[in-house]
Design a protein around this motif. Structure first.
Motif, PDB file in Angstrom:
ATOM      1  N   GLU A  30      22.967  -6.258  18.516  1.00 55.81           N
ATOM      2  CA  GLU A  30      23.298  -5.506  17.306  1.00 55.81           C
ATOM      3  C   GLU A  30      23.211  -4.011  17.577  1.00 55.81           C
ATOM      4  O   GLU A  30      22.373  -3.570  18.379  1.00 55.81           O
ATOM      5  N   SER A  31      24.026  -3.264  16.880  1.00 54.68           N
ATOM      6  CA  SER A  31      23.952  -1.812  16.936  1.00 54.68           C
ATOM      7  C   SER A  31      24.488  -1.247  15.622  1.00 54.68           C
ATOM      8  O   SER A  31      25.078  -1.968  14.824  1.00 54.68           O
ATOM      9  N   GLY A  32      24.243   0.051  15.428  1.00 57.76           N
ATOM     10  CA  GLY A  32      24.745   0.715  14.242  1.00 57.76           C
ATOM     11  C   GLY A  32      23.704   1.016  13.192  1.00 57.76           C
ATOM     12  O   GLY A  32      24.017   1.616  12.152  1.00 57.76           O
TER      13      GLY A  32
ATOM     14  N   TYR B 196      21.712 -11.511   8.590  1.00 58.48           N
ATOM     15  CA  TYR B 196      20.479 -11.658   7.832  1.00 58.48           C
ATOM     16  C   TYR B 196      19.741 -10.324   7.853  1.00 58.48           C
ATOM     17  O   TYR B 196      20.038  -9.444   8.660  1.00 58.48           O
ATOM     18  N   ARG B 197      18.755 -10.223   6.998  1.00 58.65           N
ATOM     19  CA  ARG B 197      17.836  -9.095   7.077  1.00 58.65           C
ATOM     20  C   ARG B 197      16.431  -9.555   6.710  1.00 58.65           C
ATOM     21  O   ARG B 197      16.250 -10.560   6.024  1.00 58.65           O
TER      22      ARG B 197
ATOM     23  N   TYR C 285      19.741  -8.703  11.369  1.00 59.99           N
ATOM     24  CA  TYR C 285      19.979  -9.603  12.496  1.00 59.99           C
ATOM     25  C   TYR C 285      21.335 -10.284  12.370  1.00 59.99           C
ATOM     26  O   TYR C 285      21.742 -10.664  11.261  1.00 59.99           O
ATOM     27  N   CYS C 286      21.985 -10.496  13.507  1.00 57.47           N
ATOM     28  CA  CYS C 286      23.158 -11.359  13.490  1.00 57.47           C
ATOM     29  C   CYS C 286      22.799 -12.713  14.097  1.00 57.47           C
ATOM     30  O   CYS C 286      21.862 -12.826  14.893  1.00 57.47           O
ATOM     31  N   ASN C 287      23.545 -13.710  13.687  1.00 59.74           N
ATOM     32  CA  ASN C 287      23.295 -15.093  14.094  1.00 59.74           C
ATOM     33  C   ASN C 287      24.622 -15.757  14.392  1.00 59.74           C
ATOM     34  O   ASN C 287      25.584 -15.610  13.639  1.00 59.74           O
ATOM     35  N   ALA C 288      24.652 -16.510  15.498  1.00 56.22           N
ATOM     36  CA  ALA C 288      25.829 -17.296  15.865  1.00 56.22           C
ATOM     37  C   ALA C 288      25.448 -18.768  15.839  1.00 56.22           C
ATOM     38  O   ALA C 288      24.413 -19.159  16.404  1.00 56.22           O
TER      39      ALA C 288
ATOM     40  N   GLN D  25      18.496  -9.347  18.550  1.00 60.08           N
ATOM     41  CA  GLN D  25      17.133  -8.799  18.529  1.00 60.08           C
ATOM     42  C   GLN D  25      16.846  -8.001  17.266  1.00 60.08           C
ATOM     43  O   GLN D  25      15.702  -7.677  16.986  1.00 60.08           O
ATOM     44  N   GLY D  26      17.886  -7.687  16.523  1.00 60.02           N
ATOM     45  CA  GLY D  26      17.720  -6.956  15.267  1.00 60.02           C
ATOM     46  C   GLY D  26      17.929  -5.460  15.428  1.00 60.02           C
ATOM     47  O   GLY D  26      17.717  -4.898  16.504  1.00 60.02           O
TER      48      GLY D  26
END
Length: 115
Positions: free
Chosen positions: A6-8, A37-38, A94-97, A107-108
């Motif tokens: 993740e970035s941004g 998610y957060r 967080y992203c999830n696949a 990693q968030g």
């Protein structure tokens, strides 16, 4: 090796916007459902948005249209566009696949909304 990066994230003022990116490697990205998610301090992880492999989207009711999830299969990347940010949006994102039994997390990235 599967990686979700993740970035941004960062510090933004109330009312501002950010776009998060989740670059995925090591899997066939296009077939995976992607989610954002957060998790805020002291709170449970919260599902924000989903995009399926076919591009269908779904959002948490609490977001009220402020966030938009998208994906670019050519770039193996999922995005979360966040507008009208509020202090209560402060959290690690967080992203999830997910595909059948396969489930991977990034990693968030921290977002802090403050003036």
């Amino acid at each position: 090796q599967v990686q979700l990066v993740e970035s941004g994230g960062g510090l933004v003022q109330p009312g501002g916007s950010l776009r998060l990116s989740c670059v995925v490697s090591g899997i066939t990205f296009s077939i995976y459902r992607m989610r954002w998610y957060r998790q805020a301090p002291g709170k449970e992880r919260e599902l924000l948005a989903t995009i399926t492999s076919t591009g269908d989207t779904d959002y948490a009711d609490s977001l009220k249209g402020r966030f938009t999830i998208s994906r670019d299969n050519a770039k193996n990347t999922a995005y979360l566009q966040m507008n009208s940010l509020k202090p209560e949006d402060t959290a690690v994102y967080y992203c999830n696949a997910h595909y059948y039994i396969y489930d991977y997390w990034g990693q968030g990235t921290q977002i802090t909304v403050s003036s």
